[in-house]
Design a protein around this motif. Structure first.
Motif, PDB file in Angstrom:
ATOM      1  N   VAL A   1      -1.602  10.318   7.362  1.00 49.72           N
ATOM      2  CA  VAL A   1      -0.714  11.310   6.508  1.00 49.72           C
ATOM      3  C   VAL A   1      -1.265  12.663   6.284  1.00 49.72           C
ATOM      4  O   VAL A   1      -0.768  13.471   5.707  1.00 49.72           O
ATOM      5  CB  VAL A   1      -0.597  10.628   4.827  1.00 49.72           C
ATOM      6  CG1 VAL A   1       0.311   9.590   4.797  1.00 49.72           C
ATOM      7  CG2 VAL A   1      -2.021  10.565   4.232  1.00 49.72           C
TER       8      VAL A   1
ATOM      9  N   LEU B   1       3.507   6.950   3.035  1.00 47.76           N
ATOM     10  CA  LEU B   1       3.715   6.111   3.835  1.00 47.76           C
ATOM     11  C   LEU B   1       3.705   4.576   2.847  1.00 47.76           C
ATOM     12  O   LEU B   1       3.071   4.651   1.719  1.00 47.76           O
ATOM     13  CB  LEU B   1       2.632   5.670   4.598  1.00 47.76           C
ATOM     14  CG  LEU B   1       2.349   6.488   5.928  1.00 47.76           C
ATOM     15  CD1 LEU B   1       1.343   5.937   6.826  1.00 47.76           C
ATOM     16  CD2 LEU B   1       3.758   6.426   6.615  1.00 47.76           C
TER      17      LEU B   1
ATOM     18  N   LEU C   1       0.753  -1.369  -0.134  1.00 46.74           N
ATOM     19  CA  LEU C   1      -0.036   0.082   0.095  1.00 46.74           C
ATOM     20  C   LEU C   1       0.888   1.382   0.043  1.00 46.74           C
ATOM     21  O   LEU C   1       1.845   1.447   0.720  1.00 46.74           O
ATOM     22  CB  LEU C   1      -0.936   0.026   1.263  1.00 46.74           C
ATOM     23  CG  LEU C   1      -2.033  -0.821   1.392  1.00 46.74           C
ATOM     24  CD1 LEU C   1      -2.671  -0.618   2.712  1.00 46.74           C
ATOM     25  CD2 LEU C   1      -2.791  -0.915   0.478  1.00 46.74           C
ATOM     26  N   THR C   2       0.563   2.234  -0.731  1.00 51.86           N
ATOM     27  CA  THR C   2       1.061   3.615  -0.445  1.00 51.86           C
ATOM     28  C   THR C   2       0.145   4.361  -0.339  1.00 51.86           C
ATOM     29  O   THR C   2      -1.303   4.430  -0.668  1.00 51.86           O
ATOM     30  CB  THR C   2       1.640   4.046  -2.214  1.00 51.86           C
ATOM     31  OG1 THR C   2       2.286   2.864  -2.337  1.00 51.86           O
ATOM     32  CG2 THR C   2       2.601   5.004  -1.767  1.00 51.86           C
ATOM     33  N   ILE C   3       0.292   5.502   0.558  1.00 49.94           N
ATOM     34  CA  ILE C   3      -0.658   6.427   1.277  1.00 49.94           C
ATOM     35  C   ILE C   3      -0.050   7.815   1.306  1.00 49.94           C
ATOM     36  O   ILE C   3       0.927   7.909   1.695  1.00 49.94           O
ATOM     37  CB  ILE C   3      -1.233   5.942   2.592  1.00 49.94           C
ATOM     38  CG1 ILE C   3      -1.614   4.363   2.617  1.00 49.94           C
ATOM     39  CG2 ILE C   3      -2.149   6.959   3.088  1.00 49.94           C
ATOM     40  CD1 ILE C   3      -1.987   4.068   4.141  1.00 49.94           C
ATOM     41  N   TRP C   4      -0.736   8.804   0.673  1.00 55.33           N
ATOM     42  CA  TRP C   4      -0.453   9.975   0.936  1.00 55.33           C
ATOM     43  C   TRP C   4      -1.320  11.089   0.733  1.00 55.33           C
ATOM     44  O   TRP C   4      -2.529  10.645   0.389  1.00 55.33           O
ATOM     45  CB  TRP C   4       0.709  10.533  -0.491  1.00 55.33           C
ATOM     46  CG  TRP C   4       0.051  10.446  -1.594  1.00 55.33           C
ATOM     47  CD1 TRP C   4      -0.404  11.521  -2.304  1.00 55.33           C
ATOM     48  CD2 TRP C   4      -0.345   9.516  -2.448  1.00 55.33           C
ATOM     49  NE1 TRP C   4      -0.930  11.226  -3.571  1.00 55.33           N
ATOM     50  CE2 TRP C   4      -0.995  10.215  -3.689  1.00 55.33           C
ATOM     51  CE3 TRP C   4      -0.177   7.906  -2.556  1.00 55.33           C
ATOM     52  CZ2 TRP C   4      -1.124   8.992  -4.705  1.00 55.33           C
ATOM     53  CZ3 TRP C   4      -0.657   7.187  -3.576  1.00 55.33           C
ATOM     54  CH2 TRP C   4      -1.224   7.666  -4.663  1.00 55.33           C
ATOM     55  N   SER C   5      -1.289  12.310   1.085  1.00 52.07           N
ATOM     56  CA  SER C   5      -2.374  13.187   1.227  1.00 52.07           C
ATOM     57  C   SER C   5      -2.232  14.467   0.042  1.00 52.07           C
ATOM     58  O   SER C   5      -1.146  14.435  -0.554  1.00 52.07           O
ATOM     59  CB  SER C   5      -2.635  13.938   2.560  1.00 52.07           C
ATOM     60  OG  SER C   5      -1.245  14.719   2.840  1.00 52.07           O
TER      61      SER C   5
ATOM     62  N   ILE D   1       3.246   0.297   3.016  1.00 47.55           N
ATOM     63  CA  ILE D   1       2.866  -0.698   3.918  1.00 47.55           C
ATOM     64  C   ILE D   1       2.946  -1.845   3.211  1.00 47.55           C
ATOM     65  O   ILE D   1       2.295  -2.132   2.387  1.00 47.55           O
ATOM     66  CB  ILE D   1       1.520  -0.453   4.630  1.00 47.55           C
ATOM     67  CG1 ILE D   1       1.530   1.263   5.075  1.00 47.55           C
ATOM     68  CG2 ILE D   1       1.435  -1.537   5.784  1.00 47.55           C
ATOM     69  CD1 ILE D   1       0.177   1.468   5.675  1.00 47.55           C
TER      70      ILE D   1
ATOM     71  N   ALA E   1      -5.680   4.558   8.471  1.00 49.53           N
ATOM     72  CA  ALA E   1      -4.401   4.573   7.687  1.00 49.53           C
ATOM     73  C   ALA E   1      -4.160   6.197   7.002  1.00 49.53           C
ATOM     74  O   ALA E   1      -3.349   6.716   7.185  1.00 49.53           O
ATOM     75  CB  ALA E   1      -4.402   3.616   6.657  1.00 49.53           C
TER      76      ALA E   1
ATOM     77  N   ARG F   1       4.353  13.773   3.126  1.00 51.55           N
ATOM     78  CA  ARG F   1       4.655  12.524   3.612  1.00 51.55           C
ATOM     79  C   ARG F   1       3.886  11.279   2.834  1.00 51.55           C
ATOM     80  O   ARG F   1       2.930  11.428   2.421  1.00 51.55           O
ATOM     81  CB  ARG F   1       4.309  12.232   4.984  1.00 51.55           C
ATOM     82  CG  ARG F   1       4.842  11.338   5.784  1.00 51.55           C
ATOM     83  CD  ARG F   1       4.645  11.605   7.314  1.00 51.55           C
ATOM     84  NE  ARG F   1       5.797  12.446   7.747  1.00 51.55           N
ATOM     85  CZ  ARG F   1       6.915  12.428   7.631  1.00 51.55           C
ATOM     86  NH1 ARG F   1       7.628  11.447   7.209  1.00 51.55           N
ATOM     87  NH2 ARG F   1       7.756  13.579   7.938  1.00 51.55           N
TER      88      ARG F   1
END
Lengths: 232, 232
Positions: free
Chosen positions: A194, B4, A4-8, B6, A190, B2
């Motif tokens: 961010v 993330l 998973l990749t997570i950003w805002s 996972i 999650a 930022r």
């Protein structure tokens, strides 16, 4: 192995009534098919005009009136905090009405129908931007028994709210019995990792979700029926 | 902004009593300084020998005895489910004792001190592998008012359990008043999105956490004191 990749996605101005969040998101160029977008409740409520303006000396009064209107029943009262059940069935402090982070002397209410809000954003991204994504409207709730707040899902479109693993086998071959996972809440949590409170980050993107999780759903599936609830 | 990442680290055999989880993790070569590693409670408990073997005809009896021993008080009973407070202060079903996913005819109890378990893994990675990471021991809990389970933090080392934003400004300049975010629970929830129940994935890695969040902490900070709790 899934990654998973997570950003805002920051937006450099305040969200206003009438803003089309689907268009705002589409125009960022940051989304791709299969993503799940988390949108903060406050952005949704502002875009939908769920804001009550008040002169400063009547703000408390306006808050009490709004709280009464948004509340189905009161569960607990301590100090200025009321833990209530909203008309949606969510249990949260002060019916989710927000006074911080809001325009001066204003109250921001929860969306009337956060599932519908999520669906509108998803449909706009689909039909105007040809983007096929899941959408979760998130809010920050306290919990029983545990300190600190976490972000949870209050509206869902195009991504499963609950993943039912009952009847499937675990890796030892034993059958899982009670494993219904609230993945919408886990995705919301999650995404909050961010979000930057000090900046305007109404949108977060979660990329890499299992495509099988992208299906019709509703946050109503997360609301436990009070008849089944041991703590209400 | 930022970002993330996972992912989970599969282990191709069952975790056994005496396994050193820090060494197992270090040997994967997948960790880097600043990562947060989530380790499933079941892996920790098995490594620590918190398993009660029983012959099949006495398993129910053994379960009742273990439940009584692990329970500080019972909050609610429905059918075969007891919602209890454990000696750690966690409120969960059946004191977190697991019969599924376990070796045949065995009960897996929560670690005696999950913070200590997390600390041991972190210290091993630090001193034997020169890796500076945060460690969270996760378990799957139900919640009041909401359907579905989510993963939460029951042990923490080297990463903040709660992020206290009180007194800081939001992006409009207003002061945040009640914003203590349980980031350990949010990280645990995020990690569960890449865990595969059908495979053995006791470890997940979260990369990209704000370095300021990597500090001494304890999951005891998440346990709400029952005197402050409105639902106990």
């Amino acid at each position: 192995m899934r990654r998973l990749t997570i950003w805002s996605i920051p937006i450099d101005r305040e969200i206003c009534a009438g803003d089309n969040l689907g268009d705002l998101l589409g125009a960022t160029g940051e989304l791709a098919d299969g993503d799940v977008v988390c949108v903060s409740q406050k952005a949704v409520s502002k875009a939908e005009g769920r804001v009550i303006q008040s002169d400063p000396e009547h703000l408390d009064e306006a808050f009490e009136a709004a709280l009464a209107a948004e509340t189905r029943r009161v569960l607990r009262v301590r100090g200025t905090t009321r833990i209530v059940e909203t008309h949606h069935g969510f249990v949260c402090a002060n019916a989710g009405i927000d006074r911080s982070n809001a325009p001066a002397h204003a109250l921001v209410l929860l969306p009337e129908d956060p599932d519908r809000s999520a669906r509108r954003i998803r449909d706009r991204l689909r039909f105007a931007w040809n983007l096929h994504v899941g959408v979760i409207v998130t809010d920050t709730f306290g919990r029983a028994w545990r300190e600190g707040v976490t972000d949870v899902a209050i509206g869902v479109a195009g991504v499963r709210a609950i993943l039912d693993l009952r009847g499937t086998a675990d890796w030892t071959g034993a059958t899982l019995r009670v494993t219904e996972v609230c993945i919408a809440d886990e995705i919301a949590a999650a995404a909050n990792l961010v979000a930057t409170k000090a900046a305007g980050t109404p949108f977060s993107v979660v990329r890499g979700i299992d495509p099988a999780w992208l299906a019709e759903s509703s946050a109503r599936a997360i609301v436990r029926d009070s008849a089944r609830d041991l703590f209400r």
